[in-house]
Structures are given as structure tokens and as C-alpha cells.
Design a protein around this motif. Structure first.
Motif, PDB file in Angstrom:
ATOM      1  N   LYS A 107       0.845  -1.203   0.000  1.00 34.76           N
ATOM      2  CA  LYS A 107       0.000   0.000   0.000  1.00 34.76           C
ATOM      3  C   LYS A 107       0.876   1.247   0.000  1.00 34.76           C
ATOM      4  N   LYS A 149      -4.218   1.283   7.021  1.00 36.60           N
ATOM      5  CA  LYS A 149      -3.989   0.164   6.105  1.00 36.60           C
ATOM      6  C   LYS A 149      -2.638  -0.475   6.361  1.00 36.60           C
ATOM      7  N   GLU A 191      -4.758   7.141   6.283  1.00 34.37           N
ATOM      8  CA  GLU A 191      -5.280   8.044   5.257  1.00 34.37           C
ATOM      9  C   GLU A 191      -6.666   8.582   5.558  1.00 34.37           C
ATOM     10  N   ALA A 192      -7.004   9.637   4.830  1.00 37.65           N
ATOM     11  CA  ALA A 192      -8.298  10.299   5.007  1.00 37.65           C
ATOM     12  C   ALA A 192      -9.415   9.421   4.460  1.00 37.65           C
ATOM     13  N   LEU A 194     -12.716   8.807   2.465  1.00 42.46           N
ATOM     14  CA  LEU A 194     -13.414   9.448   1.352  1.00 42.46           C
ATOM     15  C   LEU A 194     -14.853   8.940   1.312  1.00 42.46           C
ATOM     16  N   GLU A 198     -18.258   3.338  -4.534  1.00 43.28           N
ATOM     17  CA  GLU A 198     -17.086   2.682  -5.106  1.00 43.28           C
ATOM     18  C   GLU A 198     -17.421   1.972  -6.404  1.00 43.28           C
ATOM     19  N   GLU A 289      -7.554   1.722  -4.150  1.00 43.16           N
ATOM     20  CA  GLU A 289      -6.525   0.690  -4.179  1.00 43.16           C
ATOM     21  C   GLU A 289      -6.266   0.258  -5.607  1.00 43.16           C
TER      22      GLU A 289
END
Ligand code: AMP
Ligand code: GLY
Length: 425
Positions: A107, A149, A191-192, A194, A198, A289
Motif C-alpha cells: 500500500k 492500512k 489516510e483520510a 473518502l 465505489e 486501491e
């Protein structure tokens, strides 16, 4: 052409079904395959990570093309293994080099790559033992929810969306200090979060050019209304209603082209599928991802809608001529519903007899995901058991047809989601 396909899931059944339709397909082998794949080729008792066994088989059977279905052999470097061996070098491997497979296998690598190439993704920082304390402060000041992650592959379980700072810090500490996911969580991406819907986009790249395959959306949670635990995927639809020409143009301009060009510019060899896990944030695509292979169960709706000969596409990859290819999509909608074993994704029983699987028709095919043949019987052999794909002039009809067949197939403990595609009804 003699082909060896690696894997045993619904994705591999769909790939086998598609390749077997090609006039160029002389002989297809699937290792290890499932109870459905012998309809299209010969199952071979080889593990996807047994490179020496795969090598011996390829030489013995004069294999002309290797298609790894899952990420495991790719992340382990099967592309490089073939390229480095004089006895195997002539066999094209459809997939990235080990270096390219880091798009999925790390990642942190994927995030750094996106940053270098200005590809839209959630803002993030990367932490490890070396800057552990800094991470604590970063998380404590982060907006909620916050996404953690594990850097490496963690069987799909390495992502935690924490609703509170306490939960985030506890998870973060467990990942780094207690190696919650082993080496995979030595590094953690924070991470932020969102907000949006999807979807998955798929490209096939020859290293210089790419083609876009039909779009799809999968449903990962076990429960209806997207509730409960994450699974490998409970169903999928294609096309994605909001992924119209304008949205897909943004995806190509901002994500797909910069990814293919970025890999080439960095000298990273990549001759295979790129899976873009995207989120639509108010009309703009962001990358959640990358995966270095096709999706499962997305493949079970993408392949039935792809009208090109898949082996022609792979031949174009081999000759670096994907720019000469035009993709044509079946205008119909496709939907797949996954039948799973009771208890999945937690503990479940295997070995239940499956009955009532209908023969394929022009508008429906049941792909096997976790099944095995036992004498004349077909038994369940995994959490995800069967993927029922239907095609129809609209999504709702395709879904209704798959649900009908889901009801008529029997095995002990059968469960499925009746609400696949619910946002688009
Ligand atoms: P991944 O393994 O990266 O696909 O993450 C698993 C799931 O977590 C994704 O399919 C998303 O539903 C969710 N997810 C991951 N990252 C984010 C993010 N930055 N914002 C919102 N949801 C996310
Ligand atoms: N359906 C998601 C995946 O294949 O990773």
C-alpha cells in the motif's frame, strides 16, 4: 495455443469459459481449478505458488501462455521467474513483474507511486517503528473516521476504518507493535476517509498501451444494505450506471493513463491486468486501491460482457500492439450473485452436496467458485461457492434472473444477498 491458467475461483472459471471460446485455444489447463472448470479445460493438481512444478508442467505440455488469476504468484514474482529461465522465457506471462505487483502488494508503494504521478487518492502518511510516536500524534489530530492500512497483503483484512481516535490508536499500535498482520503491518498507511460510491475499472496493459474493459461494481459486505463483515465479494454488476462516458473519461485521463505511463517511465515491467478500485467523490474519481489482477466476482460480469476474443487481446499484449485493438462490450447489463456457505466469512462447513445447477444458456451461466467434484457429485469446497451471472436488457432483469436461479440451487447452509445492485433500482 496451449494455455495454463492459475487459480481455482469464480474468476478463473470465468476466464477459462472466455478463453475456451477462442479459436486460438488448442488446449487449456487450469491449476488447480474447481468442479466447474473441466467443462472448458483440464484441471491440474498444482499449487499456484509451486513455481518449480509449474515450470516442469509448462515444459512437458508445451505451454504457450501463462495466465495467473490471483495476486499470489504475481506478488511472489512468477513473471520474473519465467523471464529469467531460458526454458521458459518464450512463454508470455500475462501479469506484472514482481516490481509492478507492488501496486497491490504494498500500500505504501502504491500511495507513493500515485503521489509521484499526481493520481488522485486520499491524503495520507506512512508510519513504521521508526516514526511510531509521530504516527500517534498524526492520528490523534486526524479527522474521523480515519483509515488505517497494513502495508502488505493481509488476506483482505488489513484495512481498518476507525470511528474514534481511541480505536484508531489501538489498531495502529497493534499493527506496528504487536505485528497484528505479521510483516504486512510493519508499515502502516494512515489516510483520510473518502465518501462516495465505489466501483472498479479494469485495464489490460502491454507496457506502452492499454485497453479499458467493462466497468463493474462489487458488493463486499456479507449482509444486505452493505452491513456486517467484509467478504471476498457477494456479487457484482456491470456496467456501473454512474460510470458514463464523461466519468470514464476522467478515470482514463486522471488515473489509467498516468498509471500506465508512470509504470513505463519508472521502468517497471507490467504486461497484464490493472484493477483500479475507485471511489466517486462528487463526480471525481479517486483511487482507493490497485490490484495487479482481475477482480473476483467482477470478472464474472466483465468477461460475459467483453465481446473481444480474450486470446486475441493477450496476443496483442505479447506483441505490444494493444493500440491496434478496439474493445467491444455487450450492450446488455450483467449481474452476478454469489452463493456462499452458511457462516462465511467466519467459520463454515465444506463438503455439502450441491444440486440444481442449470446448464449455461445465452443469458445465464453459473460459475463455480468453491466447489469440488466427488464421484458424480459436486460438493461445496469454500466460503464462496457459486457465482450466478445473468445478462439482460436491463440490470433489474439480470438480477431477477440470477435470484431465481439462486433459489433453485440447493446445498446445506446456502446464503446469498438478495439486494445486489440495490443503489440502482
Ligand atoms: P482496500 O483493501 O484498500 O480495498 O480497502 C478495503 C475497503 O475499505 C475498500 O473497498 C473501501 O470500502 C474501504 N476504504 C479503503 N480506503 C478508504 C478510504 N480512504 N476512504 C473510504 N473508504 C475506504
Ligand atoms: N472484488 C475485489 C477483489 O477482487 O479484490
Amino acid at each position: 495455443m496451449n494455455i495454463l491458467l492459475l487459480g481455482s475461483g469464480g474468476r478463473e472459471h470465468a476466464l477459462a469459459w472466455k478463453m475456451a471460446q477462442s479459436p486460438a485455444c488448442t488446449k487449456l489447463y487450469i491449476a488447480p481449478g474447481n468442479a466447474g472448470t473441466p467443462a472448458y479445460g483440464e484441471n491440474v493438481n498444482l499449487s499456484v505458488s509451486d513455481f518449480e512444478g509449474i515450470k516442469a508442467f509448462c515444459i512437458d505440455k508445451q505451454i504457450d501462455l501463462l495466465l495467473p488469476g490471483s495476486e499470489e504468484p504475481l506478488v511472489l514474482g512468477i513473471y520474473d521467474f519465467f523471464g529469467a529461465d531460458p526454458a521458459l522465457q518464450h512463454i508470455p506471462v500475462i501479469g506484472p513483474s514482481r516490481s509492478g505487483a507492488r501496486l497491490e502488494g504494498s500500500k505504501a508503494f502504491a500511495k507513493e507511486f500515485m503521489l509521484r504521478h499526481n493520481i488522485p487518492t486520499a491524503a495520507y502518511r506512512e508510519f513504521s517503528e521508526a516514526n511510531f510516536e509521530e504516527g500517534l500524534a498524526y492520528i490523534a489530530a486526524h479527522t474521523l473516521p480515519v483509515v488505517l492500512k497494513a502495508d502488505g497483503l493481509a488476506l483482505g483484512k488489513g484495512v481498518v476504518i476507525a470511528a474514534t481516535h481511541e480505536e484508531a490508536i489501538a489498531e495502529y499500535t497493534e499493527m506496528i507493535k504487536s505485528a497484528k498482520f505479521g510483516d504486512a503491518s510493519k508499515k502502516v498507511v494512515v489516510e483520510a476517509f473518502l465518501t462516495g460510491i465505489e466501483m472498479s475499472a479494469f485495464a489490460l496493459s502491454d507496457g506502452q498501451h492499454y485497453v479499458l474493459l467493462p466497468s463493474a461494481k462489487d458488493y463486499k459486505r456479507i449482509g444486505e444494505g452493505d452491513t456486517g463483515l467484509n467478504t471476498g465479494g457477494m456479487g457484482a454488476i456491470s456496467p456501473v450506471p454512474f460510470a458514463d462516458t464523461a466519468f470514464m473519461k476522467k478515470v482514463e485521463d486522471r488515473v489509467v493513463r498516468p498509471t500506465v505511463a508512470g509504470l513505463a517511465a519508472e521502468g517497471i515491467v507490467y504486461h497484464g491486468f490493472i484493477f483500479f478500485g475507485l471511489i466517486n467523490v462528487e463526480g471525481d474519481p479517486f483511487v482507493i486501491e490497485y490490484n495487479c489482477r482481475m477482480g473476483d466476482p467482477e470478472t464474472e460480469v466483465v468477461m460475459p460482457r467483453l465481446q473481444n476474443d480474450l486470446l486475441d487481446l493477450f496476443t496483442a499484449v505479447k506483441h505490444r500492439q494493444l493500440d491496434k485493438v478496439t474493445i467491444t462490450e455487450d450492450p446488455r447489463a450483467a449481474a452476478t450473485i454469489m452463493l456462499v456457505s452458511g457462516g462465511y466469512p467466519e467459520a463454515y462447513e465444506k463438503g455439502k452436496e450441491i444440486t440444481g445447477i442449470p446448464a449455461p444458456t445465452a443469458d445465464q451461466i453459473v460459475f463455480h467458485a468453491g466447489s469440488k467434484a466427488d464421484g458424480g457429485k459436486t460438493l461445496t469446497n469454500g466460503g464462496r461457492v457459486l457465482a450466478i451471472t445473468s445478462l439482460a436488457s436491463d440490470l433489474q432483469q439480470a438480477l431477477a434472473h440470477s435470484r431465481e436461479t439462486a433459489d433453485s440451487i440447493s446445498f446445506g447452509g446456502k446464503y446469498y444477498r438478495r439486494d445486489i445492485g440495490y443503489e440502482f433500482s
